[in-house]
Motif scaffolding. Structure first.
Motif, PDB file in Angstrom:
ATOM      1  N   VAL A 144      39.274  -7.363 -11.110  1.00 16.36           N
ATOM      2  CA  VAL A 144      38.654  -6.529 -10.071  1.00 16.36           C
ATOM      3  C   VAL A 144      38.096  -5.259 -10.709  1.00 16.36           C
ATOM      4  O   VAL A 144      36.969  -4.847 -10.426  1.00 16.36           O
ATOM      5  CB  VAL A 144      39.667  -6.187  -8.959  1.00 16.36           C
TER       6      VAL A 144
ATOM      7  N   ALA B 171      34.924  -5.953 -12.713  1.00 11.54           N
ATOM      8  CA  ALA B 171      33.774  -6.169 -11.820  1.00 11.54           C
ATOM      9  C   ALA B 171      33.306  -4.832 -11.246  1.00 11.54           C
ATOM     10  O   ALA B 171      32.096  -4.574 -11.150  1.00 11.54           O
ATOM     11  CB  ALA B 171      34.140  -7.140 -10.707  1.00 11.54           C
ATOM     12  N   GLY B 172      34.242  -3.973 -10.864  1.00 14.10           N
ATOM     13  CA  GLY B 172      33.883  -2.665 -10.324  1.00 14.10           C
ATOM     14  C   GLY B 172      33.205  -1.778 -11.354  1.00 14.10           C
ATOM     15  O   GLY B 172      32.221  -1.099 -11.055  1.00 14.10           O
TER      16      GLY B 172
ATOM     17  N   ARG C   7      27.753  -6.575  -6.556  1.00 10.23           N
ATOM     18  CA  ARG C   7      28.585  -6.430  -5.347  1.00 10.23           C
ATOM     19  C   ARG C   7      29.234  -7.758  -4.984  1.00 10.23           C
ATOM     20  O   ARG C   7      30.411  -7.810  -4.613  1.00 10.23           O
ATOM     21  CB  ARG C   7      27.761  -5.907  -4.177  1.00 10.23           C
TER      22      ARG C   7
ATOM     23  N   VAL D 286      32.181  -8.287  -7.221  1.00 13.50           N
ATOM     24  CA  VAL D 286      33.312  -7.428  -6.828  1.00 13.50           C
ATOM     25  C   VAL D 286      34.015  -8.026  -5.608  1.00 13.50           C
ATOM     26  O   VAL D 286      35.247  -8.099  -5.572  1.00 13.50           O
ATOM     27  CB  VAL D 286      32.848  -5.988  -6.536  1.00 13.50           C
TER      28      VAL D 286
END
Length: 141
Positions: free
Chosen positions: A93, A96-97, A127, A130
């Motif tokens: 996570v 990805a962010g 996005r 994410v």
């Protein structure tokens, strides 16, 4: 001490053990609930700032000084929320962010309409990544 005295002590000990176990289990459940709610809030806030950043960029020509300030504010919001995600989520996570945050930097640095369009498209895909990572982390996918 007679049998009724032992029975009373046994009942008291059982009651105390039940209270301790219930308190521990309830505390863990509340912690999991809080963690999940905080993570959801961080995801939503991070993605909302991402969308707002993209919307600001779409509404102004590349390099517009008025938009640059608004873009910087939303970029800062994304960084703040990414810090919360660092504390609450997994490496996937977070990766990805961080990638999405870098893609938003490309939006801010776009010098032409074509570069801006490519950067916006890449951020849109970022996005989606994410969201997919978040859903996986939360057991929703």
């Amino acid at each position: 001490m007679d049998a009724s005295g032992y029975a009373a002590w046994a009942a008291a000990a059982t009651s105390m053990a039940t209270l301790v176990v219930t308190t521990v289990v309830q505390g863990r459940r509340e912690q999991r609930t809080w963690s999940r709610e905080a993570l959801t809030d961080a995801f939503v806030a991070f993605l909302a700032a991402s969308w707002k950043h993209s919307d600001i960029a779409k509404a102004a020509p590349p390099g517009d000084p008025g938009a640059a300030t608004d873009l910087a504010v939303q970029y800062g919001e994304m960084r703040n929320h990414l810090t919360r995600l660092r504390l609450l989520s997994t490496h996937d996570v977070l990766a990805a962010g961080e990638r999405l945050l870098r893609l938003h930097r490309h939006i801010q640095e776009a010098g032409t309409a074509e570069e801006l369009e490519r950067a916006l498209s890449a951020a849109s895909e970022g996005r989606r990544v994410v969201v997919a990572a978040g859903k996986k982390h939360m057991g929703l996918a």
